[in-house]
Scaffold this active site. Sequence first.
Site, PDB file in Angstrom:
ATOM      1  N   GLU A 123      -6.322   3.395  -6.185  1.00 38.97           N
ATOM      2  CA  GLU A 123      -7.643   3.874  -5.604  1.00 38.97           C
ATOM      3  C   GLU A 123      -8.361   5.205  -6.196  1.00 38.97           C
ATOM      4  O   GLU A 123      -7.742   6.595  -5.727  1.00 38.97           O
ATOM      5  CB  GLU A 123      -7.386   3.812  -3.795  1.00 38.97           C
ATOM      6  CG  GLU A 123      -9.208   3.799  -3.617  1.00 38.97           C
ATOM      7  CD  GLU A 123      -9.106   3.971  -2.000  1.00 38.97           C
ATOM      8  OE1 GLU A 123      -9.899   3.917  -0.619  1.00 38.97           O
ATOM      9  OE2 GLU A 123      -8.375   4.902  -1.007  1.00 38.97           O
ATOM     10  N   HIS A 153     -10.929  -4.135   2.087  1.00 33.89           N
ATOM     11  CA  HIS A 153     -10.802  -4.381   3.463  1.00 33.89           C
ATOM     12  C   HIS A 153     -11.484  -2.913   3.952  1.00 33.89           C
ATOM     13  O   HIS A 153     -11.699  -2.775   4.704  1.00 33.89           O
ATOM     14  CB  HIS A 153      -9.403  -3.529   3.838  1.00 33.89           C
ATOM     15  CG  HIS A 153      -9.442  -2.382   3.235  1.00 33.89           C
ATOM     16  ND1 HIS A 153      -8.242  -2.204   2.270  1.00 33.89           N
ATOM     17  CD2 HIS A 153      -8.431  -1.078   3.639  1.00 33.89           C
ATOM     18  CE1 HIS A 153      -8.178  -1.151   1.588  1.00 33.89           C
ATOM     19  NE2 HIS A 153      -8.013  -0.085   2.849  1.00 33.89           N
ATOM     20  N   ASP A 154     -12.700  -2.002   2.875  1.00 32.22           N
ATOM     21  CA  ASP A 154     -13.713  -1.040   2.883  1.00 32.22           C
ATOM     22  C   ASP A 154     -14.353  -1.941   2.817  1.00 32.22           C
ATOM     23  O   ASP A 154     -15.600  -0.608   3.227  1.00 32.22           O
ATOM     24  CB  ASP A 154     -12.921   0.045   2.395  1.00 32.22           C
ATOM     25  CG  ASP A 154     -11.218   1.236   2.592  1.00 32.22           C
ATOM     26  OD1 ASP A 154     -11.595   0.991   4.375  1.00 32.22           O
ATOM     27  OD2 ASP A 154     -10.882   1.528   1.925  1.00 32.22           O
ATOM     28  N   ASP A 175       0.960  -1.679   0.033  1.00 33.00           N
ATOM     29  CA  ASP A 175      -0.062   0.225  -0.023  1.00 33.00           C
ATOM     30  C   ASP A 175       0.937   1.489  -0.177  1.00 33.00           C
ATOM     31  O   ASP A 175       2.299   1.285   0.717  1.00 33.00           O
ATOM     32  CB  ASP A 175      -0.756   0.063   1.138  1.00 33.00           C
ATOM     33  CG  ASP A 175      -2.595   0.068   1.167  1.00 33.00           C
ATOM     34  OD1 ASP A 175      -2.908   1.142  -0.005  1.00 33.00           O
ATOM     35  OD2 ASP A 175      -3.045  -1.331   1.244  1.00 33.00           O
ATOM     36  N   ASP A 209      -2.675   4.067  -2.493  1.00 31.86           N
ATOM     37  CA  ASP A 209      -4.380   5.036  -1.322  1.00 31.86           C
ATOM     38  C   ASP A 209      -4.549   6.846  -2.014  1.00 31.86           C
ATOM     39  O   ASP A 209      -3.936   7.292  -2.441  1.00 31.86           O
ATOM     40  CB  ASP A 209      -3.777   5.235  -0.004  1.00 31.86           C
ATOM     41  CG  ASP A 209      -4.569   5.273   0.782  1.00 31.86           C
ATOM     42  OD1 ASP A 209      -5.727   4.072   0.330  1.00 31.86           O
ATOM     43  OD2 ASP A 209      -5.138   6.255   1.395  1.00 31.86           O
TER      44      ASP A 209
END
Length: 588
Positions: free
Chosen positions: A266, A343-344, A101, A207
């Site tokens: 993202e 994960h979100d 990440d 991210d």
Amino acid sequence: MTAPSPNWWKASTCYQIWPASYKDSNGDGIGDIPGIISTLPYLKDLGVETIWLSPMYDSPQKDMGYDISNYEDVYPPYGTLDDMDNLIKSCHDLGMKLILDLVINHTSDQHAWFLESRKDKTNRYADWFVWKDPRIVDGKRLEPNNWRSIFGGSAWEYCEERDQYYLHLFVKEQPDLNWELEEVRRGIYKSAIEFWLDKGIDGFRVDTCNLYSKDITYPNAVVRLHGEEHQPAFDHFTNGPRMHEWLKEQREQVLDKYGDVLMVGELPGTDAAEVLQYVSAEARELSCVFDFDVVMLGTATHAGGKKHHTVRHTLPQFKEAIRKVQDLIRGTDAWTTVFLENHDQGRSLSRFATDKPEWREQAAKMLAVLMCTLTGTLFLYQGQEIGMYNHPESWGVEELRDIDSLNAYNDVAKRHNNDPLWCKKAMKGLQLVGRDNARLPVQWDDSKNAGFTTGKPWIRVHDDYEAVNVAAQIKDPNSVLNFYKKMIKLRKEHADLMVFGQDFSVWDFHDQDVFTFTKSHPERHGEKLLVFLSFSDEEQPLHYPTGLDKVKKELLLSNLNEGEEVGKYLSPWEARVYLIKESVLNGY
């Protein structure tokens, strides 16, 4: 210089690991890097070729590691830099890639850069973050503007040492970096990117990579939430004026030195035309991006809405969101991704199919067929391959750990004086879309704590781990896990149509129960892929594309158990994949 073609990552099957919840090797209740290394043969056998490891950097963990205090070190409960070196080597020894990440819109407020920056207005790091003077109105000190944090509340936090506010688009412990300053960008490139590429990683998931460039006039946001003090300000900090300039700079000054580095972005809140500017091969900014239209279905969070406003989407809305992602490559030089979980998000089985016990396994296999037949780089999330699903509705707020979910729940409780019906409404929304659903420990076997840890897990293990776990599914030839293996293998065998297929066409757009689509590839001499997917508890008729009901079709795969034959109609949650050869397509 142009990137080599075809890029290694386009046909790669990627698997996201959330380190805290994956596998604990030392019994402290928290997953770790040695635990990950121990499962690499399992992932290799599944068909995984690239691992995406969520933040494992040193962090105070205010937002599960997305608040980084040191880019060049590891969060001690996860392991050490030596462990990371071992993970990189172990992946490469198995012919697998590893991406990390990249969290560089903000740091932790405990990062050395911010600790210095907050001291005064004249030190070396004084301008490394976004600082603004207060507004003084009628002798009162007010925030610089009315921007609302993405996690709720104000996007500004007062710092007494400087008598100024700093911007934090997320929690107050995540101050935003000032990308306008070249020295900041150089510092980020060196510490967060080059440090890890020098260690041998193969790329990054980036991210919030469209938030770096803000409207530097920092105007008030338009009032969309009436009666609220702070307003959603996405118009002023999403896809800002210098985003493309900086991503090109990053590619040319840093990434090009390391070859074909995967950069998957993202990119929330971005329409298709703008996405193309980021992922065009000619632009050379990002390799591909995650489009969030699918996973945001039924929510109003991007517009500043609350999680208790969540509603169940319709199947036509789902089809349209997928069509948008698939059409990104139509007539362009762009690339796309396939994912339903991260994960979100809540678990895809609960969000997009069904987690009813009688249909759950069939539905999980149907979603596997959907994902593996869509064009793009495939991303699976830990536990998805065994059909993990959302936590039970009976769980209370005391089981939640995610700061975003807790903020959302507490906001409702505070506004409505802890009214039990309002609190129930808040929990109902969180049970469907709350981030903790994806963060429950992976269910490895039916021993205590699902084989995740011998200690006390940091978050509760799903109640159903005895029925849904890796060990049991490895032994069962009809399991979700073994079906995923079969589906990933089929995807590789038919990569031209499944991974690289074009002309994605939906044939039953308004059907509320069945999803039918075709795909083709110009180099496959007119072959077509025909896919039927049932999203219903009841038997459903087949909607054949025009002219294809009578032609000869080869059934490549269905999600029925061995010995069961496909019938005239689709059984509940059934999936079928047909291959239609050129010889029957004349005049089609």
